[in-house]
Design a protein around this motif. Structure first.
Motif, PDB file in Angstrom:
ATOM      1  N   ASN A   1      41.371  47.209  21.753  1.00 28.85           N
ATOM      2  CA  ASN A   1      41.305  48.484  22.485  1.00 28.85           C
ATOM      3  C   ASN A   1      41.954  48.296  23.849  1.00 28.85           C
ATOM      4  N   LYS A   2      43.177  48.810  24.000  1.00 30.29           N
ATOM      5  CA  LYS A   2      43.918  48.574  25.231  1.00 30.29           C
ATOM      6  C   LYS A   2      43.302  49.246  26.452  1.00 30.29           C
ATOM      7  N   ALA A   3      42.435  50.231  26.229  1.00 28.79           N
ATOM      8  CA  ALA A   3      41.762  50.875  27.360  1.00 28.79           C
ATOM      9  C   ALA A   3      40.829  49.902  28.067  1.00 28.79           C
ATOM     10  N   LEU A   4      40.447  48.828  27.373  1.00 29.58           N
ATOM     11  CA  LEU A   4      39.543  47.829  27.954  1.00 29.58           C
ATOM     12  C   LEU A   4      40.289  46.656  28.593  1.00 29.58           C
ATOM     13  N   ARG A   5      41.600  46.707  28.581  1.00 26.77           N
ATOM     14  CA  ARG A   5      42.370  45.586  29.136  1.00 26.77           C
ATOM     15  C   ARG A   5      42.508  45.739  30.648  1.00 26.77           C
ATOM     16  N   ASP A   6      41.436  45.416  31.305  1.00 26.65           N
ATOM     17  CA  ASP A   6      41.371  45.398  32.771  1.00 26.65           C
ATOM     18  C   ASP A   6      41.998  46.640  33.409  1.00 26.65           C
ATOM     19  N   PRO A   7      41.402  47.808  33.209  1.00 27.05           N
ATOM     20  CA  PRO A   7      41.964  49.048  33.775  1.00 27.05           C
ATOM     21  C   PRO A   7      41.853  49.082  35.293  1.00 27.05           C
ATOM     22  N   VAL A   8      42.766  49.807  35.906  1.00 21.95           N
ATOM     23  CA  VAL A   8      42.719  50.008  37.364  1.00 21.95           C
ATOM     24  C   VAL A   8      41.571  50.946  37.681  1.00 21.95           C
ATOM     25  N   ILE A   9      40.757  50.579  38.701  1.00 20.91           N
ATOM     26  CA  ILE A   9      39.630  51.435  39.093  1.00 20.91           C
ATOM     27  C   ILE A   9      39.745  51.939  40.530  1.00 20.91           C
ATOM     28  N   TYR A  10      40.604  51.311  41.338  1.00 26.37           N
ATOM     29  CA  TYR A  10      40.825  51.783  42.713  1.00 26.37           C
ATOM     30  C   TYR A  10      42.281  51.570  43.086  1.00 26.37           C
ATOM     31  N   ARG A  11      42.827  52.543  43.847  1.00 36.60           N
ATOM     32  CA  ARG A  11      44.214  52.387  44.299  1.00 36.60           C
ATOM     33  C   ARG A  11      44.360  53.071  45.651  1.00 36.60           C
TER      34      ARG A  11
END
Length: 560
Positions: free
Chosen positions: A201-211
């Motif tokens: 599940n690529k959505a779980l591959r360390d998604p960005v949470i702050y920018r």
């Protein structure tokens, strides 16, 4: 109609079968007897009086019919269980968001009969979300990353861990502070959740949470330089605000595990998710980014353009709120993915407007044919007739009678000399002499025959007195904005723009048009339904937009 189904609808609206009924200890909506939309979805742990749903639009565009479905369904189940609906603006990206969009969304929701028990903003929770990000960093569940965007996208696709993934907690906190201060170093970084880089599940591959984002926020101004992403913000605010059930469209399904990970990693209360299919139509854009492109390129008049699938756009085209609500609720919360033809929703709308739309007359101006009627009135006169023969409550209209009348060229082409024809709302006339220039009829001499039997005539035609009361009008029809059945996310919309989408036909209409107001919906007999977009004024024609009726396959309204 049960309390569960009463969403501010009028009694004349089509009732959706299987209205869910909340009850003490109810584990889900009951029903689905007799066909129709199935609302028996059994919301997990849904308790009467305790269900809280939410509709979280981003104020980066106008409300479209896809949003309308999400809003209606969230309201539906909140009311079904006698619970609460939260309208929350997901205002975490100041580069796209405007107060204009926020105000318009609230106005359109109100028109749809949707009013939240409370209106909130994700920006109200910026400090809490910031603190939760620090908590994740301290727990070793998030890290700062300055990998360039394209490389990061490639690494996520291939399951390659970032070279920054093993930064120390202290280093990550230092970088996050630099991001907060928007230093040169900070602006190069983002914060990523540390989940897994090998999961399918690529959505779980360390998604960005702050920018970082230096654009001033329309509510908080320049207070913040760092902002949470939707995927970080949504589960946190849902949990904090007391949402029990998050009903959202099925394209988020791969991100449900991510949503649940965020709540578990932060020790927050569980929120149950229900996925339903998004509403989509052939050759129709629902991406706000792509719709914005059309606005920016000036290919449309704005977000209320009648070719747009926004609530304002379809209303300007002639869709009624009742028709829109009835169609959407008729689809229910199904997970089945369907790409609808527009004829379906317009057919629903026709059922709403046909019983109440006043009947009027218009003739096409190009090659209009004048008929000289022997036995007609020496001077023109006016009579009052019902606007709708089957519904006297619609009111009365004025019809001008004259010895010279206009008819459409298309009708005149079908006549034969000595043929008896019925002039609607008047009587029969015999077509004695038909004048032509080549194939074009240039005029007709006829004899009025009011004793004739209309039941014996083959042709019944509309007509208009050839007097000064004939009112200039323009009839406007539309086609799809794009040529492809369904655009892929990677498609460049510019490659599929339909170059011809607006078709204007000059016409003459009856004198009643002069009294009509913007937004009036009528039927020009034997032509179809129309909405008045620009009222008549001296020197300027009335402009009417065609309203598709669902009888034929539509190209977003334009008939094939």
């Amino acid at each position: 109609m049960s309390d569960a189904l009463d969403l501010g609808t009028k009694p004349t609206e089509a009732k959706v079968n299987n209205a869910p009924k909340g009850g003490k200890g109810s584990k889900g909506a009951k029903g689905n007897k007799g066909g129709g939309a199935n609302y028996n979805i059994n919301l997990v742990n849904a308790k009467d009086g305790e269900v809280v749903t939410r509709f979280p639009p981003e104020p980066s565009g106008y409300l479209h019919i896809g949003h309308a479905k999400a809003a209606l369904l969230n309201q539906y189940f909140a009311q079904a269980y006698h619970g609460k609906l939260i309208i929350r603006f997901d205002d975490t990206n100041p580069s796209k968001e405007k107060m204009e969009f926020q105000d318009a969304i609230l106005e359109d929701l109100e028109l749809l009969g949707i009013k939240g028990d409370v209106v909130t903003y994700s920006s109200d929770y910026f400090q809490q979300m910031y603190d939760y990000c620090i908590q994740l960093i301290k727990d070793g569940k998030a890290y700062a990353d300055d990998t360039p965007v394209e490389q990061m996208r490639y690494e996520r696709t291939e399951g390659i861990a970032s070279h920054r993934r093993e930064r120390t907690v202290e280093e990550n906190l230092t970088v996050f502070q630099a991001m907060t201060d928007a230093t040169e170093e900070g602006l190069k970084n983002c914060i990523r959740a540390k989940i897994s880089m090998t999961t399918p599940n690529k959505a779980l591959r360390d998604p960005v949470i702050y920018r970082c984002n230096l654009t001033p926020h329309h509510r908080t101004g320049n207070k913040w330089k760092v902002y949470p992403t939707y995927d970080f913000c949504c589960p946190i605010v849902d949990s904090v605000e007391g949402v029990t059930h998050a009903l959202r469209t099925i394209e988020y399904r791969d991100r449900n595990a991510q949503y649940e990970w965020m709540l578990k990693a932060l020790g927050l209360r569980k929120v149950y998710i229900w996925d339903f299919s998004r509403i989509s139509f052939v050759k129709t854009l629902l991406s706000k980014r792509k719709l914005q492109w059309f606005v920016d390129q000036k290919l449309v008049t704005g977000w209320d353009d009648p070719r747009f699938p926004t609530v304002r756009g379809v209303r300007r085209r002639g869709m009624t709120i009742e028709g829109l609500r009835t169609f959407i609720l008729g689809q229910g919360p199904s997970k089945n993915i369907l790409n609808f033809d527009w004829s379906l929703i317009w057919a629903t709308n026709k059922k709403v407007i046909d019983p109440v739309a006043p009947r009027h007359v218009a003739v096409i101006k190009q090659n209009v044919v004048k008929i000289n009627i022997e036995g007609g009135p020496a001077e023109s006169y006016t009579e009052e007739k019902p606007k709708h023969k089957k519904n006297p409550d619609v009111g009365i209209k004025k019809i001008v009678y004259s010895s010279e009348i206009y008819i459409d060229q298309d009708d005149a082409q079908t006549f034969k000399e000595d043929e008896e024809v019925t002039l609607m709302d008047w009587g029969n006339a015999i077509m004695k002499t038909i004048h032509k220039d080549g194939d074009t009829v240039t005029g007709i001499d006829a004899v009025l025959n009011l004793e004739g039997d209309f039941r014996k005539t083959e042709k019944k035609v509309t007509w208009l007195a050839a007097t000064d009361e004939a009112t200039p009008a323009v009839l406007v029809d539309f086609d799809y904005l794009i040529t492809k059945e369904k655009l892929a996310e990677t498609d460049d919309v510019a490659d599929f723009v339909n170059p011809h989408t607006e078709f204007k036909t000059p016409a003459l209409a009856d004198l009643n048009v002069r009294e009509m107001k913007e937004g009036d919906i009528i039927q020009f007999e034997r032509k179809g339904y129309y909405r008045l977009d620009t009222p008549y004024s001296e020197g300027s024609p009335a402009v009417f937009f065609t309203i598709p009726d669902g009888k034929v396959v539509q190209k977003y309204g334009a008939k094939k």
